[in-house]
Design a protein around this motif. Structure first.
Motif, PDB file in Angstrom:
ATOM      1  N   THR A   1      18.980   4.140  12.001  1.00 44.59           N
ATOM      2  CA  THR A   1      19.531   3.266  10.962  1.00 44.59           C
ATOM      3  C   THR A   1      20.829   2.624  11.439  1.00 44.59           C
ATOM      4  O   THR A   1      21.038   1.411  11.296  1.00 44.59           O
ATOM      5  CB  THR A   1      19.785   4.065   9.663  1.00 44.59           C
ATOM      6  OG1 THR A   1      18.556   4.616   9.210  1.00 44.59           O
ATOM      7  CG2 THR A   1      20.381   3.167   8.592  1.00 44.59           C
ATOM      8  N   GLU A   2      21.697   3.445  12.018  1.00 41.86           N
ATOM      9  CA  GLU A   2      22.974   2.930  12.521  1.00 41.86           C
ATOM     10  C   GLU A   2      22.754   1.989  13.706  1.00 41.86           C
ATOM     11  O   GLU A   2      23.456   0.984  13.856  1.00 41.86           O
ATOM     12  CB  GLU A   2      23.886   4.093  12.932  1.00 41.86           C
ATOM     13  CG  GLU A   2      24.427   4.905  11.772  1.00 41.86           C
ATOM     14  CD  GLU A   2      23.420   5.866  11.160  1.00 41.86           C
ATOM     15  OE1 GLU A   2      22.334   6.064  11.763  1.00 41.86           O
ATOM     16  OE2 GLU A   2      23.717   6.426  10.085  1.00 41.86           O
ATOM     17  N   ARG A   3      21.780   2.330  14.560  1.00 46.99           N
ATOM     18  CA  ARG A   3      21.442   1.439  15.686  1.00 46.99           C
ATOM     19  C   ARG A   3      21.083   0.050  15.174  1.00 46.99           C
ATOM     20  O   ARG A   3      21.583  -0.966  15.687  1.00 46.99           O
ATOM     21  CB  ARG A   3      20.276   2.019  16.472  1.00 46.99           C
ATOM     22  CG  ARG A   3      19.793   1.148  17.634  1.00 46.99           C
ATOM     23  CD  ARG A   3      18.352   1.468  18.006  1.00 46.99           C
ATOM     24  NE  ARG A   3      17.432   1.172  16.905  1.00 46.99           N
ATOM     25  CZ  ARG A   3      16.145   1.494  16.916  1.00 46.99           C
ATOM     26  NH1 ARG A   3      15.622   2.141  17.930  1.00 46.99           N
ATOM     27  NH2 ARG A   3      15.374   1.181  15.875  1.00 46.99           N
ATOM     28  N   ASP A   4      20.235  -0.001  14.156  1.00 45.35           N
ATOM     29  CA  ASP A   4      19.791  -1.291  13.627  1.00 45.35           C
ATOM     30  C   ASP A   4      20.948  -2.052  12.968  1.00 45.35           C
ATOM     31  O   ASP A   4      21.007  -3.280  13.048  1.00 45.35           O
ATOM     32  CB  ASP A   4      18.649  -1.084  12.634  1.00 45.35           C
ATOM     33  CG  ASP A   4      17.383  -0.559  13.313  1.00 45.35           C
ATOM     34  OD1 ASP A   4      17.296  -0.649  14.557  1.00 45.35           O
ATOM     35  OD2 ASP A   4      16.497  -0.042  12.602  1.00 45.35           O
ATOM     36  N   GLN A   5      21.873  -1.317  12.343  1.00 42.94           N
ATOM     37  CA  GLN A   5      23.039  -1.965  11.734  1.00 42.94           C
ATOM     38  C   GLN A   5      23.897  -2.643  12.795  1.00 42.94           C
ATOM     39  O   GLN A   5      24.369  -3.771  12.601  1.00 42.94           O
ATOM     40  CB  GLN A   5      23.887  -0.936  10.976  1.00 42.94           C
ATOM     41  CG  GLN A   5      23.272  -0.474   9.674  1.00 42.94           C
ATOM     42  CD  GLN A   5      24.140   0.578   9.000  1.00 42.94           C
ATOM     43  OE1 GLN A   5      24.104   1.765   9.350  1.00 42.94           O
ATOM     44  NE2 GLN A   5      24.951   0.153   8.051  1.00 42.94           N
ATOM     45  N   VAL A   6      24.102  -1.955  13.910  1.00 40.14           N
ATOM     46  CA  VAL A   6      24.925  -2.512  14.988  1.00 40.14           C
ATOM     47  C   VAL A   6      24.251  -3.740  15.587  1.00 40.14           C
ATOM     48  O   VAL A   6      24.899  -4.776  15.816  1.00 40.14           O
ATOM     49  CB  VAL A   6      25.191  -1.445  16.072  1.00 40.14           C
ATOM     50  CG1 VAL A   6      25.823  -2.078  17.312  1.00 40.14           C
ATOM     51  CG2 VAL A   6      26.090  -0.351  15.525  1.00 40.14           C
ATOM     52  N   LEU A   7      22.966  -3.649  15.830  1.00 46.22           N
ATOM     53  CA  LEU A   7      22.253  -4.789  16.414  1.00 46.22           C
ATOM     54  C   LEU A   7      22.224  -5.990  15.461  1.00 46.22           C
ATOM     55  O   LEU A   7      22.366  -7.133  15.887  1.00 46.22           O
ATOM     56  CB  LEU A   7      20.834  -4.377  16.790  1.00 46.22           C
ATOM     57  CG  LEU A   7      20.715  -3.403  17.972  1.00 46.22           C
ATOM     58  CD1 LEU A   7      19.266  -2.968  18.166  1.00 46.22           C
ATOM     59  CD2 LEU A   7      21.267  -4.019  19.259  1.00 46.22           C
ATOM     60  N   ALA A   8      22.090  -5.701  14.164  1.00 43.88           N
ATOM     61  CA  ALA A   8      22.094  -6.787  13.171  1.00 43.88           C
ATOM     62  C   ALA A   8      23.473  -7.448  13.122  1.00 43.88           C
ATOM     63  O   ALA A   8      23.584  -8.676  13.031  1.00 43.88           O
ATOM     64  CB  ALA A   8      21.719  -6.250  11.798  1.00 43.88           C
ATOM     65  N   TYR A   9      24.512  -6.638  13.228  1.00 44.63           N
ATOM     66  CA  TYR A   9      25.884  -7.177  13.222  1.00 44.63           C
ATOM     67  C   TYR A   9      26.123  -8.045  14.455  1.00 44.63           C
ATOM     68  O   TYR A   9      26.768  -9.097  14.382  1.00 44.63           O
ATOM     69  CB  TYR A   9      26.896  -6.036  13.178  1.00 44.63           C
ATOM     70  CG  TYR A   9      28.318  -6.482  12.990  1.00 44.63           C
ATOM     71  CD1 TYR A   9      28.829  -6.697  11.720  1.00 44.63           C
ATOM     72  CD2 TYR A   9      29.153  -6.710  14.096  1.00 44.63           C
ATOM     73  CE1 TYR A   9      30.145  -7.103  11.548  1.00 44.63           C
ATOM     74  CE2 TYR A   9      30.466  -7.125  13.912  1.00 44.63           C
ATOM     75  CZ  TYR A   9      30.955  -7.316  12.648  1.00 44.63           C
ATOM     76  OH  TYR A   9      32.251  -7.742  12.491  1.00 44.63           O
ATOM     77  N   ALA A  10      25.580  -7.617  15.588  1.00 46.78           N
ATOM     78  CA  ALA A  10      25.792  -8.337  16.835  1.00 46.78           C
ATOM     79  C   ALA A  10      25.114  -9.710  16.821  1.00 46.78           C
ATOM     80  O   ALA A  10      25.533 -10.626  17.534  1.00 46.78           O
ATOM     81  CB  ALA A  10      25.272  -7.518  18.005  1.00 46.78           C
ATOM     82  N   GLU A  11      24.078  -9.839  16.024  1.00 48.12           N
ATOM     83  CA  GLU A  11      23.371 -11.124  15.940  1.00 48.12           C
ATOM     84  C   GLU A  11      24.228 -12.188  15.285  1.00 48.12           C
ATOM     85  O   GLU A  11      24.067 -13.362  15.498  1.00 48.12           O
ATOM     86  CB  GLU A  11      22.070 -10.960  15.151  1.00 48.12           C
ATOM     87  CG  GLU A  11      21.037 -10.111  15.894  1.00 48.12           C
ATOM     88  CD  GLU A  11      19.793  -9.877  15.057  1.00 48.12           C
ATOM     89  OE1 GLU A  11      19.769 -10.358  13.890  1.00 48.12           O
ATOM     90  OE2 GLU A  11      18.856  -9.227  15.534  1.00 48.12           O
TER      91      GLU A  11
END
Length: 201
Positions: free
Chosen positions: A191-201
């Motif tokens: 979940t946290e991985r996906d949050q970071v990747l979404a933020y990076a976009e």
């Protein structure tokens, strides 16, 4: 001599004249130390000049952190690891409630010394003390994530996500988010991985 060498010689002459007039000017010693440190790539003999200037500055301002960090970096350039780490420990010990001292020591232990456990502990401590170290740019997520991964600290890694809005974004540092996401993935924090990747976009 090439023109840049002439300019460097002139700046050294002017600075030394200024120090003869004001031998206890901490800032002038510090600036001269930094200059000689940068130029030592071209003039290796100026490493000693840089060290002498840092030490002269420390005589007039014995607890100024940037002097310890500058001299520490000079020692690391010369392979004088233990001397550099001793300087970083001194800064940390000035006030154990300040996160920056823990952070600087921890990063050097983790990456320069390859002392993973002790480096990770210091970096993690920089976020637990009353005046925690505040990350300044995305690439600083990497050592914090590495530290939590070494310590297998999932709660610490989760809390990192809360820092995202407080660290200025930089599109030139996208790799920092990617590396952090990999660490999260390695710790099964999807979940946290996906949050970071979404933020990076």
């Amino acid at each position: 001599l090439p023109k840049w060498q002439e300019m460097y010689a002139l700046v050294k002459k002017i600075t030394e004249e200024e120090l003869r007039r004001h031998p206890r000017n901490t800032h002038t010693h510090y600036i001269y130390a930094r200059l000689a440190q940068e130029m030592s790539a071209y003039f290796p003999e100026d490493k000693k000049l840089s060290e002498d200037q840092y030490r002269a500055a420390l005589e007039t301002s014995p607890k100024r952190q940037q002097l310890f960090y500058g001299l520490g970096r000079l020692y690391l350039m010369q392979g004088r690891m233990d001397e550099a780490l001793n300087l970083y420990r001194q800064v940390r010990d000035f006030d154990l409630d300040l996160g920056e001292g823990h952070w600087m020591l921890g990063v050097s232990l983790l990456y320069d010394k390859q002392d993973l456990q002790n480096g990770a502990k210091e970096i993690a401590e920089s976020q637990r003390v009353p005046y925690r170290y505040r990350l300044r740019e995305p690439r600083e997520f990497i050592p914090l994530g590495d530290a939590y991964q070494v310590l297998n600290d999932k709660e610490g890694m989760k809390k990192m996500v809360e820092l995202l809005p407080h660290v200025p974004a930089d599109r030139n540092q996208i790799q920092a988010y990617v590396e952090w996401a990999i660490s999260l993935n390695n710790m099964q924090l999807m979940t946290e991985r996906d949050q970071v990747l979404a933020y990076a976009e």
